[in-house]
Motif scaffolding. Structure first.
Motif, PDB file in Angstrom:
ATOM      1  N   ALA A   9       0.827  -1.205   0.000  1.00 30.48           N
ATOM      2  CA  ALA A   9       0.000   0.000   0.000  1.00 30.48           C
ATOM      3  C   ALA A   9       0.857   1.248   0.000  1.00 30.48           C
ATOM      4  CB  ALA A   9      -0.907   0.009   1.234  1.00 30.48           C
ATOM      5  N   GLU A  10       2.057   1.156  -0.576  1.00 26.55           N
ATOM      6  CA  GLU A  10       2.985   2.245  -0.409  1.00 26.55           C
ATOM      7  C   GLU A  10       3.522   2.713  -1.751  1.00 26.55           C
ATOM      8  OE1 GLU A  10       4.924   1.080   3.862  1.00 26.55           O
ATOM      9  OE2 GLU A  10       5.932   0.486   2.041  1.00 26.55           O
ATOM     10  N   GLY A  11       3.697   4.049  -1.852  1.00 31.04           N
ATOM     11  CA  GLY A  11       4.413   4.605  -2.987  1.00 31.04           C
ATOM     12  C   GLY A  11       3.532   4.806  -4.186  1.00 31.04           C
ATOM     13  N   ASP A  12       3.709   5.934  -4.852  1.00 32.23           N
ATOM     14  CA  ASP A  12       3.003   6.142  -6.093  1.00 32.23           C
ATOM     15  C   ASP A  12       3.936   6.839  -7.075  1.00 32.23           C
ATOM     16  OD1 ASP A  12       0.262   5.063  -6.164  1.00 32.23           O
ATOM     17  OD2 ASP A  12       0.147   6.048  -4.246  1.00 32.23           O
ATOM     18  N   LYS A  13       3.616   8.046  -7.497  1.00 33.34           N
ATOM     19  CA  LYS A  13       4.376   8.635  -8.576  1.00 33.34           C
ATOM     20  C   LYS A  13       5.633   9.329  -8.074  1.00 33.34           C
ATOM     21  CE  LYS A  13       1.390   7.425 -11.663  1.00 33.34           C
ATOM     22  NZ  LYS A  13       1.643   6.270 -12.452  1.00 33.34           N
ATOM     23  N   GLY A  14       6.723   9.181  -8.822  1.00 29.61           N
ATOM     24  CA  GLY A  14       7.944   9.879  -8.494  1.00 29.61           C
ATOM     25  C   GLY A  14       8.732  10.189  -9.746  1.00 29.61           C
ATOM     26  N   VAL A  15       9.378  11.335  -9.805  1.00 27.19           N
ATOM     27  CA  VAL A  15      10.197  11.687 -10.948  1.00 27.19           C
ATOM     28  C   VAL A  15      11.549  11.035 -10.774  1.00 27.19           C
ATOM     29  CG1 VAL A  15      11.213  13.571 -12.248  1.00 27.19           C
ATOM     30  CG2 VAL A  15       8.995  13.885 -11.134  1.00 27.19           C
ATOM     31  N   ASP A 216       3.909  23.823  -7.167  1.00 29.53           N
ATOM     32  CA  ASP A 216       2.933  23.166  -6.294  1.00 29.53           C
ATOM     33  C   ASP A 216       2.724  21.698  -6.635  1.00 29.53           C
ATOM     34  OD1 ASP A 216       1.706  23.576  -8.715  1.00 29.53           O
ATOM     35  OD2 ASP A 216      -0.224  24.184  -7.860  1.00 29.53           O
ATOM     36  N   ILE A 217       3.338  21.222  -7.713  1.00 29.10           N
ATOM     37  CA  ILE A 217       3.058  19.847  -8.142  1.00 29.10           C
ATOM     38  C   ILE A 217       3.657  18.832  -7.167  1.00 29.10           C
ATOM     39  CG2 ILE A 217       5.057  19.608  -9.677  1.00 29.10           C
ATOM     40  CD1 ILE A 217       1.530  18.218 -10.308  1.00 29.10           C
ATOM     41  N   THR A 218       4.841  19.128  -6.611  1.00 26.91           N
ATOM     42  CA  THR A 218       5.460  18.207  -5.646  1.00 26.91           C
ATOM     43  C   THR A 218       5.397  18.750  -4.226  1.00 26.91           C
ATOM     44  OG1 THR A 218       7.678  19.139  -5.857  1.00 26.91           O
ATOM     45  CG2 THR A 218       7.067  17.392  -7.408  1.00 26.91           C
ATOM     46  N   GLY A 219       5.200  20.058  -4.080  1.00 26.49           N
ATOM     47  CA  GLY A 219       5.181  20.647  -2.744  1.00 26.49           C
ATOM     48  C   GLY A 219       6.502  20.499  -2.016  1.00 26.49           C
ATOM     49  N   GLY A 220       7.588  20.351  -2.783  1.00 25.04           N
ATOM     50  CA  GLY A 220       8.900  20.197  -2.174  1.00 25.04           C
ATOM     51  C   GLY A 220       9.220  18.786  -1.721  1.00 25.04           C
ATOM     52  N   THR A 221       8.335  17.826  -1.999  1.00 21.64           N
ATOM     53  CA  THR A 221       8.553  16.437  -1.581  1.00 21.64           C
ATOM     54  C   THR A 221       9.608  15.766  -2.454  1.00 21.64           C
ATOM     55  OG1 THR A 221       6.262  16.263  -0.847  1.00 21.64           O
ATOM     56  CG2 THR A 221       7.452  14.199  -1.231  1.00 21.64           C
ATOM     57  N   THR A 222      10.511  15.041  -1.828  1.00 25.01           N
ATOM     58  CA  THR A 222      11.512  14.268  -2.553  1.00 25.01           C
ATOM     59  C   THR A 222      11.606  12.863  -1.959  1.00 25.01           C
ATOM     60  OG1 THR A 222      13.334  14.978  -1.120  1.00 25.01           O
ATOM     61  CG2 THR A 222      12.890  16.317  -3.080  1.00 25.01           C
ATOM     62  N   LYS A 228      20.182  10.008  -5.456  1.00 25.55           N
ATOM     63  CA  LYS A 228      19.846  11.424  -5.375  1.00 25.55           C
ATOM     64  C   LYS A 228      18.447  11.577  -4.806  1.00 25.55           C
ATOM     65  CE  LYS A 228      18.568  13.554  -9.127  1.00 25.55           C
ATOM     66  NZ  LYS A 228      18.510  14.154 -10.475  1.00 25.55           N
ATOM     67  N   ASP A 229      18.138  12.794  -4.385  1.00 22.81           N
ATOM     68  CA  ASP A 229      16.785  13.111  -3.954  1.00 22.81           C
ATOM     69  C   ASP A 229      15.956  13.449  -5.178  1.00 22.81           C
ATOM     70  OD1 ASP A 229      17.273  12.754  -1.243  1.00 22.81           O
ATOM     71  OD2 ASP A 229      18.014  14.808  -0.999  1.00 22.81           O
ATOM     72  N   VAL A 230      14.908  12.661  -5.407  1.00 19.79           N
ATOM     73  CA  VAL A 230      14.087  12.803  -6.606  1.00 19.79           C
ATOM     74  C   VAL A 230      12.798  13.540  -6.263  1.00 19.79           C
ATOM     75  CG1 VAL A 230      12.897  11.573  -8.467  1.00 19.79           C
ATOM     76  CG2 VAL A 230      15.005  10.634  -7.490  1.00 19.79           C
ATOM     77  N   LEU A 234       3.587  12.071  -4.024  1.00 27.00           N
ATOM     78  CA  LEU A 234       3.201  10.897  -3.260  1.00 27.00           C
ATOM     79  C   LEU A 234       1.737  11.024  -2.861  1.00 27.00           C
ATOM     80  CD1 LEU A 234       6.328  10.526  -0.939  1.00 27.00           C
ATOM     81  CD2 LEU A 234       5.912   9.470  -3.173  1.00 27.00           C
ATOM     82  N   LEU A 235       0.934  10.094  -3.313  1.00 27.83           N
ATOM     83  CA  LEU A 235      -0.481  10.073  -2.975  1.00 27.83           C
ATOM     84  C   LEU A 235      -0.720   9.030  -1.887  1.00 27.83           C
ATOM     85  CD1 LEU A 235      -1.960  10.318  -6.571  1.00 27.83           C
ATOM     86  CD2 LEU A 235      -1.521  12.157  -4.952  1.00 27.83           C
TER      87      LEU A 235
END
Length: 275
Positions: A9-15, A216-222, A228-230, A234-235
């Protein structure tokens, strides 16, 4: 490249990377830009009936001239690799990847099976073998998606197990929602697929055209991928049970009351307060 990690139940979209404009270069023009969507399999209904149309619609809304190169690996990792290479050869600027291979959750179990192709029929056979080995003594079934959950439930019902133990699932397939209403399946992992697909489309569009990513698409989330920090979107997945089905799946119009509450399930829908 964008990716979705399939697990419990973990993890969704990431660049994970891109081929956008380098520093100092002009952004690519939208016309003729190609974005590849690589889906993992078709036995789970969501990918072709939900993910793909949501993603394609959002890309077309953002970029009518963009071309989407969609493919489905049918649970074959080597085929997906070939599809990715073909997409790059055909000029894809961005790959949106839902990988066939994924890490499985660590759960202590008495019997464990790696079900080929997520096949419900094969899951039913495997569950039948487990029941024989365990003398029908089962406390619960951890199924990685709704198709394998349905196969396990069918095997237990055929073996006359009553009451059924808790059975998990994932993907919120219509049949699973109906099983939950009947009390045959305990829960399914619900991912809000439309915002997930649309977020992936927004990111893919900006990467493909070289335009600045909206702040606002990532809100600073990595998320750190080990190198590296991508920047990531995350939904939050939800565990859907009979108690919250109305406020999640139906409220989001993922499935409608009419689709769920057919004649066979009308009484269960009334008992759950849906009708």
């Amino acid at each position: 490249m964008l990716s979705e990690t399939r697990g419990s139940a973990e993890g969704d979209k990431g660049v994970a990377g891109d081929k956008g404009a380098a520093a100092g270069e002009m952004p690519a023009k939208a016309g003729g830009v190609k974005i590849a969507l690589l889906l993992p399999e078709s036995k789970t209904a969501r990918y072709e009936s939900k993910d793909r149309p949501f993603f394609e619609a959002k890309v077309k809304a953002l970029c009518p001239d963009c071309q989407i190169l969609a493919s489905n690996a049918n649970q074959d990792a080597s085929q997906q690799q070939a599809q990715a290479e073909a997409a790059l050869t055909n000029g894809a600027s961005v790959l949106v990847l839902d990988a066939v291979d994924s890490a499985s959750a660590a759960v202590q179990v008495v019997k464990e099976y790696d079900t080929p192709d997520w096949s419900p029929d094969k899951a039913q056979d495997e569950m039948t073998q487990a029941l024989i080995a365990l003398n029908n003594q089962v406390d619960g079934v951890y199924a990685a998606n709704d198709g394998t959950a349905g196969g396990a439930i069918a095997a237990m019902m055929a073996a006359g197990i009553k009451p059924l133990p808790p059975v998990t699932g994932q993907d919120t397939e219509l049949a699973a929602v109906q099983r939950i209403l009947l009390g045959e399946q305990y829960m399914t992992v619900y991912k809000a697929i439309k915002p997930q697909a649309e977020a992936a489309a927004v990111i893919a569009y900006h990467l493909a055209t070289g335009k600045p990513m909206p702040t606002d698409i990532t809100g600073g989330t990595t998320v750190n991928n080990g190198k590296k920090d991508v920047p990531s979107v995350l939904l939050v997945p939800l565990a859907v049970t009979k108690e919250n089905l109305k406020d999640t799946v139906i409220a989001d119009a993922f499935w409608t009351t009419e689709q769920i509450c057919t004649a066979q399930y009308a009484e269960a829908c009334k008992a759950a307060g849906i009708l």
